[in-house]
Scaffold this motif. Structure first.
Motif, PDB file in Angstrom:
ATOM      1  N   GLN A 247     -37.827  61.013  59.647  1.00 39.99           N
ATOM      2  CA  GLN A 247     -37.827  59.658  60.208  1.00 39.99           C
ATOM      3  C   GLN A 247     -36.535  58.895  59.929  1.00 39.99           C
ATOM      4  N   PRO A 248     -36.007  58.890  58.702  1.00 38.12           N
ATOM      5  CA  PRO A 248     -34.734  58.179  58.482  1.00 38.12           C
ATOM      6  C   PRO A 248     -33.591  58.731  59.327  1.00 38.12           C
ATOM      7  N   ALA A 249     -33.561  60.043  59.517  1.00 39.86           N
ATOM      8  CA  ALA A 249     -32.511  60.639  60.360  1.00 39.86           C
ATOM      9  C   ALA A 249     -32.686  60.182  61.809  1.00 39.86           C
ATOM     10  N   LEU A 250     -33.910  60.217  62.298  1.00 43.50           N
ATOM     11  CA  LEU A 250     -34.163  59.759  63.671  1.00 43.50           C
ATOM     12  C   LEU A 250     -33.779  58.295  63.835  1.00 43.50           C
ATOM     13  N   ASP A 251     -34.101  57.493  62.845  1.00 42.97           N
ATOM     14  CA  ASP A 251     -33.725  56.078  62.894  1.00 42.97           C
ATOM     15  C   ASP A 251     -32.210  55.908  62.945  1.00 42.97           C
ATOM     16  N   ALA A 252     -31.482  56.711  62.173  1.00 44.65           N
ATOM     17  CA  ALA A 252     -30.015  56.632  62.182  1.00 44.65           C
ATOM     18  C   ALA A 252     -29.458  57.076  63.524  1.00 44.65           C
ATOM     19  N   TRP A 253     -30.061  58.102  64.116  1.00 43.21           N
ATOM     20  CA  TRP A 253     -29.602  58.560  65.427  1.00 43.21           C
ATOM     21  C   TRP A 253     -29.823  57.471  66.481  1.00 43.21           C
ATOM     22  N   ARG A 254     -30.983  56.822  66.413  1.00 43.01           N
ATOM     23  CA  ARG A 254     -31.254  55.728  67.358  1.00 43.01           C
ATOM     24  C   ARG A 254     -30.306  54.558  67.122  1.00 43.01           C
TER      25      ARG A 254
ATOM     26  N   VAL B 117     -26.734  66.348  58.682  1.00 46.97           N
ATOM     27  CA  VAL B 117     -26.253  65.905  59.996  1.00 46.97           C
ATOM     28  C   VAL B 117     -25.730  64.479  59.855  1.00 46.97           C
ATOM     29  N   PRO B 118     -24.418  64.344  59.681  1.00 45.39           N
ATOM     30  CA  PRO B 118     -23.870  62.993  59.560  1.00 45.39           C
ATOM     31  C   PRO B 118     -23.914  62.267  60.903  1.00 45.39           C
ATOM     32  N   VAL B 119     -24.114  60.984  60.831  1.00 48.65           N
ATOM     33  CA  VAL B 119     -24.115  60.156  62.041  1.00 48.65           C
ATOM     34  C   VAL B 119     -22.768  59.446  62.095  1.00 48.65           C
TER      35      VAL B 119
END
Length: 131
Positions: free
Chosen positions: A65-72, A13-15
């Motif tokens: 967690q890293p993905a959630l951090d990137a989304w935030r 899932v790219p941000v």
């Protein structure tokens, strides 16, 4: 082995980072909706929902967690640019966006149709507009 597989899975899932909140959130939402309907994601979500494997839940949470951090971060940057209502917490914006995208396939077994993804994005955009 599970942790390594999840590391690769989550990267799918790219941000978006174009700096255009509307375009970025729309692109992100469509990518996340497709990701959420993937059989691996559905199986992972279903297994976590049983709450019968807490050690697996810990591994999944750590790997996401890293993905959630990137989304935030995507929402935080939009807020810093003035694209979001400054009274809104970026974490709440992201949670509100991703909840229907992740839960619909898990609950129904079907992907969220593209027009439904667009309606979710439209709600987020309307709710987050600067006042």
């Amino acid at each position: 082995l599970v942790a390594e597989a999840l590391d690769q899975h989550v990267l799918r899932v790219p941000v978006p980072t174009s700096g255009d909140w509307e375009g970025d959130v729309r692109d992100f939402a469509h990518a996340l909706a497709a990701f959420a309907a993937d059989p691996v994601e559905l199986a992972t979500g279903a297994l976590l929902a049983t709450r019968s494997h807490p050690e697996l839940a810990d591994v999944v949470t750590a790997r996401y967690q890293p993905a959630l951090d990137a989304w935030r971060q995507m929402a935080s940057l939009a807020s810093a640019r003035g694209d979001l209502n400054p009274d809104l917490d970026p974490d709440t914006v992201v949670t509100t966006l991703v909840a229907p995208l992740l839960l619909t396939p898990l609950m129904s077994g079907r992907p969220l149709p593209p027009d439904a993804v667009d309606r979710v994005v439209d709600v987020i955009l309307a709710a987050t507009r600067p006042r």
